[in-house]
Write a protein that holds these residues in place. Structure first.
Motif: not given
Length: 711
Positions: A79-87, A181-186, A244-246
């Motif tokens: 499960a992704h930390a936040q949804r990965m959207y299309s563009i 901290e955990a950070v998810e980059v894409r 999460d940009p924050a």
């Protein structure tokens, strides 16, 4: 012209959803698209228009309401930390300008305070998310369906430019210096063009099939079960986003890209900050002009609102951010001369016209042929032998003919016509009035024989690993294969001695430079063992492998259940065949015709003599009570943690019948993620629909679905 009625709009929307689901599966799950990105976007745009006119037709499973993509059961789900959207896409500069104007208006832009945008190259690769905890790499996942992806951690660890630990300068930009901290980059995993060329050269020398393009190669490499294979494939990444940009102490996309660089990530060097539509235009024009000079494939430009605060103010639709758009490049087009329209004959005898033209380099590779699909398409494109034609690669992948340059058409050109006789065997070609297809009806057609051999060994049929198109071609050329029964008389010695088509480049034991390289005993032993193992495949796989017209895997399964031996199937009348659920009169006629041809019966007799399954074993006493006896289930969409075949087998173990088509006699439809036309048909017929949770309760308890179970 009258506007479509609501019923017509509903039917068209259902048809479009089914097409979009099918083509999304081909693209994301199989990495094998059948249509171009532009055609996919056209279908999506038509569905969006219908739903905009009729909001009551919008359903949660519509492709307009979700992110494209699929999750393979081969890997664990993440499960992704936040949804990965299309563009969302802009296919023209005019569409891009309309988006820029809407965005400027929504954000209150003025000449004194313009909205700034960050423009980035759109990399043609595979989306991935990487998670770092306490500054250390801990997990990676594909985009999947946007919410859940495939766990490819071990494979991503092998990619050289993915840092195992974030650099201190980057950690300083995280809360508490990244501690706890955990950070998810894409970003995107891709394969450079130079690496792709080396890989295909190596595979060709080893006698393995080559990849169609760098994106397919990257996707296939990332999804390897053995990370050592991934490590050998020379993959690379460009990172450009964060869940999460924050989490990051920056306020703009441009600053964020700098932060990524400070962490040690690979960031594309061509990103630019633009403060006007003219600057965005210039960036897109430069990117298009320079695309072929890059060592990686791009198919457009992603334009993002630079300010994170403004991004947050604009928010998201159900499937895409409002603060970003992808300007898609038009396909690169070149002129060339059409020298021949050659007709190919497929496995079931269908004739396909193929354009053969002077080689021309398009989108970084040379093409010299493209399918014209059928006679209607030839007429629609109005192409003739001798024409100067315009060609491109649909989606920068699939060669396609756009049309003729009429001003350069030779005066003596004539329209193309399909042949009256088969170009492979000379038998008559049949074309029913009102039908698109032209078909050779000879069972002895050599072209059909080659296609049938390839179909017989395919994964869903007899699954003979090592007997791909190249091996079959060599066996046919050597006179060892004519039909599928010949496969079972092959010996290790015959296969080992087959030439590979390559020659020794240096002296080897017993061989001089230029001597042909044989297949070898080790490869031959493996292939013969696979052939032997295929003899025990169930009758349904045999029936599917025979390539009977209109008989797919689900119909083959239904026929084998109703007639559990070849003799019973051969003796069945058309009326009896048509009574089988999912068969009907058209399929029944095709099956009866197949068993009426003496040559087919002779092949079946030889298969049986070789030990291939001609009858399924009589069913043994069931291990579980047959509590679902009399119920018919249809499975559609993708299920989490199990395949549809596995779910179907579990239902059959409880006595249920599993069908491939929905009818009034269907008891329940099980709808997984991205369910398509079968779900729509179930709803129209009033057939109860079960979600995966309801299915799992049925399998666990062995009890028929309760009235509250339907989704």
């Amino acid at each position: 012209m009258d506007k479509p009625s609501l019923d017509e709009a509903r039917d068209r929307a259902q048809a479009l959803r089914a097409k979009l689901d099918y083509h999304a599966y081909r693209y994301y799950a199989l990495d094998d698209p059948e249509i171009s990105d532009a055609e996919f976007d056209r279908l999506l745009g038509e569905l969006q228009d219908i739903e905009a006119r009729h909001p009551e037709l919008v359903v949660p499973e519509s492709y307009t309401q979700r992110v494209g993509g699929y999750v393979s059961p081969q890997f664990a789900s993440v499960a992704h930390a936040q949804r990965m959207y299309s563009i969302d896409d802009a296919m023209t500069i005019e569409e891009l300008d309309r988006w820029l104007a809407r965005t400027d208006e929504a954000l209150g832009a003025t000449p004194e305070r313009p909205v700034a945008y960050t423009c980035e190259l759109k990399i043609d690769g595979l989306g991935v998310a990487a998670t770092y905890r306490d500054g250390r790499f801990v997990r990676a996942a594909t985009r999947g369906d946007g919410s859940v992806g495939e766990d490819v951690t071990l494979n991503v660890r092998t990619i050289g430019d993915v840092p195992a630990r974030l650099a201190d300068a980057g950690l300083a930009g995280l809360p508490h210096g990244g501690a706890g901290e955990a950070v998810e980059v894409r970003g995107e995993v891709y394969m450079a063009k130079s690496a792709f060329a080396r890989l295909n050269e190596e595979r060709d020398l080893a006698g393995k099939p080559v990849f169609a393009n760098p994106r397919n190669a990257a996707a296939g490499s990332l999804r390897q079960k053995d990370p050592r294979v991934t490590a050998s494939r020379d993959l690379a990444t460009f990172i450009y986003a964060v869940a999460d940009p924050a989490m990051v102490q920056v306020s703009t996309q441009a600053q964020f890209l700098d932060w990524l660089r400070s962490c040690g990530f690979s960031v594309n060097p061509h990103a630019e900050r633009c403060e006007s539509a003219a600057a965005v235009h210039e960036y897109c024009a430069q990117a298009l002009a320079n695309r072929n000079g890059l060592d990686y494939d791009i198919d457009g430009v992603v334009v993002k609102v630079d300010s994170f605060a403004q991004q947050q103010a604009l928010g998201f639709t159900s499937r895409a951010p409002r603060w970003a758009i992808a300007f898609k490049f038009p396909p690169e087009e070149k002129e060339t001369v059409l020298r021949e329209i050659r007709v190919q004959v497929g496995r079931t005898g269908f004739l396909t016209p193929v354009a053969e033209f002077d080689p021309v380099t398009v989108a970084g590779s040379t093409i010299a042929r493209a399918t014209l699909h059928n006679m209607d398409e030839v007429r629609r494109r109005n192409v003739r032998v001798g024409d100067t034609i315009v060609v491109h690669k649909a989606g920068d992948v699939i060669p396609a003919v756009v049309g003729p340059v009429l001003s350069k058409r030779p005066a003596d050109s004539v329209p193309f016509e399909m042949p009256a006789t088969c170009p492979s065997c000379g038998s008559p070609v049949v074309h029913e009035e009102g039908e698109v297809a032209y078909r050779c009806i000879s069972i002895d057609c050599p072209a059909q024989s080659l296609e049938r051999l390839e179909h017989w060994q395919s994964r869903k049929a007899m699954d003979i690993d090592g007997m791909g198109p190249e091996m079959i071609g060599r066996l046919v050329d050597a006179g060892l294969l004519r039909d599928v029964a010949d496969i079972y008389s092959l010996t290790v010695g015959q296969v080992a001695a087959l030439p590979t088509g390559r020659t020794y480049r240096t002296r080897a034991k017993g061989h001089d430079v230029g001597d042909p390289i044989p297949t070898g005993r080790r490869t031959a032993e493996k292939l013969v063992a696979q052939i032997e193992a295929s003899k025990s495949r169930p009758l349904s796989r045999v029936l599917f492998g025979l390539g009977i017209v209109h008989v797919g895997s689900s119909v083959a399964d239904a026929l084998a259940t109703a007639f559990p031996s070849v003799e019973l199937l051969r003796a069945a009348t058309e009326e009896e065949l048509a009574q089988v659920d999912g068969v009907g009169p058209v399929v029944a006629s095709s099956v009866a015709e197949f068993f009426s041809i003496p040559e087919n019966l002779e092949v079946l007799a030889r298969l049986g003599a070789a030990g291939v399954t001609m009858a399924d074993e009589p069913p043994t006493a069931p291990e579980r009570p047959q509590t679902l006896a009399g119920l018919t289930f249809v499975l559609t969409g993708s299920l989490q943690g199990m395949t549809r075949d596995e779910a179907g087998a579990a239902l059959k173990a409880l006595g249920a019948k599993v069908s491939g088509s929905v009818s009034k006699r269907t008891s329940y439809v099980v709808a997984g993620e991205a369910a398509g036309s079968k779900l729509a048909k179930a709803e129209s017929l009033g057939v109860p629909v079960l979600d995966q949770a309801a299915l799992e309760r049925v399998l666990e308890t062995g009890e028929p679905p309760a009235p509250a179970d339907p989704a």
